[in-house]
Design a protein around this motif. Sequence first.
Motif, short mmCIF file in Angstrom:
data_model
loop_
_atom_site.label_atom_id
_atom_site.label_comp_id
_atom_site.label_asym_id
_atom_site.label_seq_id
_atom_site.Cartn_x
_atom_site.Cartn_y
_atom_site.Cartn_z
N GLY A 351 -9.43 4.85 -39.31
CA GLY A 351 -9.47 6.16 -38.66
C GLY A 351 -10.55 7.05 -39.25
O GLY A 351 -11.28 7.74 -38.51
N SER A 352 -10.70 7.02 -40.57
CA SER A 352 -11.70 7.87 -41.23
C SER A 352 -13.11 7.43 -40.88
O SER A 352 -13.98 8.26 -40.55
CB SER A 352 -11.50 7.82 -42.75
N THR A 355 -14.05 8.18 -37.35
CA THR A 355 -14.41 9.60 -37.23
C THR A 355 -15.83 9.85 -37.71
O THR A 355 -16.60 10.60 -37.08
CB THR A 355 -13.42 10.46 -38.04
N VAL A 356 -16.20 9.22 -38.84
CA VAL A 356 -17.57 9.36 -39.35
C VAL A 356 -18.58 8.83 -38.34
O VAL A 356 -19.63 9.46 -38.08
CB VAL A 356 -17.72 8.61 -40.70
N GLN A 357 -18.28 7.68 -37.74
CA GLN A 357 -19.18 7.10 -36.75
C GLN A 357 -19.39 8.04 -35.56
O GLN A 357 -20.53 8.29 -35.13
CB GLN A 357 -18.62 5.78 -36.25
N ARG A 358 -18.30 8.58 -35.04
CA ARG A 358 -18.41 9.47 -33.87
C ARG A 358 -19.15 10.76 -34.22
O ARG A 358 -19.92 11.29 -33.41
CB ARG A 358 -17.01 9.78 -33.34
N LEU A 359 -18.92 11.25 -35.44
CA LEU A 359 -19.61 12.46 -35.87
C LEU A 359 -21.11 12.23 -35.96
O LEU A 359 -21.92 13.05 -35.48
CB LEU A 359 -19.06 12.92 -37.22
N HIS A 362 -22.57 11.95 -32.61
CA HIS A 362 -22.59 13.25 -31.93
C HIS A 362 -23.80 14.07 -32.34
O HIS A 362 -24.38 14.81 -31.52
CB HIS A 362 -21.30 14.01 -32.25
#
Length: 675
Positions: A351-352, A355-359, A362
Amino acid sequence: MNFTRISPYFVPGLALLVVFLVIFYAGFGQRPINFDEPGIFNAPYMFAQYNSVSYPVWYHRFSDSFETYYFHPPVYYTALGTIMKVVSVYYAEAVIPTLIFMISVWLIVSMRAPSFYKFSYLLSLFSLVVVYIVTSMANFGVRPDMVMALCWAAGLLAMEKSRLEGWSWPMMFLGSFLAVLASSLHYIGVFFMASVPVYCFFAYRELGWRQSKKVLAAAVGGGCLIGVPYLVLFIIPNFEQIINWLTRAEFSNEHGSNPFRIFWFKVSSNAARDLSWSPVEFFRVFPGLLMRWYVPIGLFAAAGLLMIRNTRTLAWAALPHMIFIYFIADKNQSTYIIPEYFFIFLLVFTGSLLTVQRLLRHIRLSNWERPVMFVLCVSFAGHMAGSAPHFQYAFKQIGKFQVHWMEVARAAGQRIIGTDAVVGENTAAFYISGARYWYPEGPMFLLPDERTFPPGQKTRRKKNRWHTGVLDEEKRLSAPTSIVGFTLNSPSWLLPKHLKAGGKKVDGNLAGYYADGKLNILGVVNTPANIGIMFFSTRKPDHARYFQINHYTRRISEFVESGQGDTIFGTYLCLTLKDIPEQKYFRFYHPFITYLEVDGKNPQILGVFRTPKRTFDKMTKVLSPDCYIKESHLGTVRSYSLVDFMKANPDFHKDISFFPNQQQAIEAKRATERN
């Protein structure tokens, strides 16, 4: 910045780091410091020495333990015993878990998965090892728990790799073999093998019957490779004993078959043993916090992983074991829940990193994904290793040859009783007793053993079977032997139970015999678990002997009686718990309950201690009227490194012959002396 050239090396780089850390700890870290280690050690020891997995040290409970072993499955002990034939016990214990960890890492690095999943798998696998090391009970030791969890994780990773490669049959074969192997290492892991049919179902659903036949055949073949011998050679011949042991022994089946009572028992007992004490902050905060909130972390992790597309199949494969653990298996201890941590770590790290990948995507820095994840994972792995005291200990041992604390304790025991001694004792001290001729004795050895099965339960055991040797108390105590005594439970727990039962005198307890003057203390070995191993005999020793092993400094201290010096070794006897001198008066001490009658005169607690003479003098001035010093010896303390101490014992031996009673052990020794 463009990381195209070095991008493929970040995942292997993390893999090399965690493999190095695991190998490093395997070579220089501590071994479990508890009595499961020397007790369960009997099983692989018997295979290493006699090519047979048996458990003579439980003869006082099960007469057939001289020929067989069914308290745990024998698979791991057979493998460990084989390695012990060529490698010392310290290094032998590291071989299998390290090998399985390396197989898992290879599976992760080579699987066709997005990088952040690989990072997450690697970090979760390493975190699993660190949790075992931090909890200290079953890491690189003789218990199968750590190997069992790593083996299951490796099996799941192999089957996941098969799925990601379009259902590769060799990987399915390997995964099935490893999952079933994990199930054969401990009864608590029996549902690990249920992950195989789960993956088979998904293979059938995706490929159809025609295309999946080869994959399904590989799964069956891999599982049968270990499963069939395990079933035929172990389960079927010992089925009755295994069922009796699992359903009626000790603390099993206390909650009947009610799944909700078992569930509450599990989450409440887990809440009581959360990781709030852990030196690794992440373990305290999560999942320790979930455990304190009565959250079943295994079920919670499986539910969370079901919500992530790429871990969904793995979550379904883990679910049968989680249901078994929380609703069926009516027994619990800290080592049983540790496999669940792998999945809770996987959920958190996946999950962490997701989230880093999507950030990063983005903000249009997708080419930074692997380096950022690599730095985060390396930092976290370093934090875990650096904040775990056992790893810190290992860092200080770099380049030093390691000696197992059991070997040192055994050598110290042989300093006390000699290298050719007949010794009676019970389970947990069998090896460190130093015996060459061993027979089953120990605390309360004159009482019938009704602790394992309720009266009337049909078993193969014979009541009071160990009375078949020297029956008369005076003869058995005066025989030319030593008797080893120790306690796994504190008097603060045992004495109230004894008083509640009436407080009557119980014959057969070694501390009681010593208090009554029937036995002398030949010497004491203080193990790293801070439990005193006392050697009793009717003969009076020429000199008092006391050894204390410090696992952190890798040194052993020896008390040498000299008539002068600055240290006192001695014993006290007190009537009640409140009479015991404060712990501040002792460097080391061990309390034992004597089980003498509570009549206002007989002492109930025996204390064995070592302390500076000046402190001893202060203690005697404030000693309770219901407590007195039974014996005291003046001397000095010598200190040796563990390696130097072992070198100073040229006659040290590891050979033990087992006998069902004292008389046969004595006769065997006499026969050897005649020859």
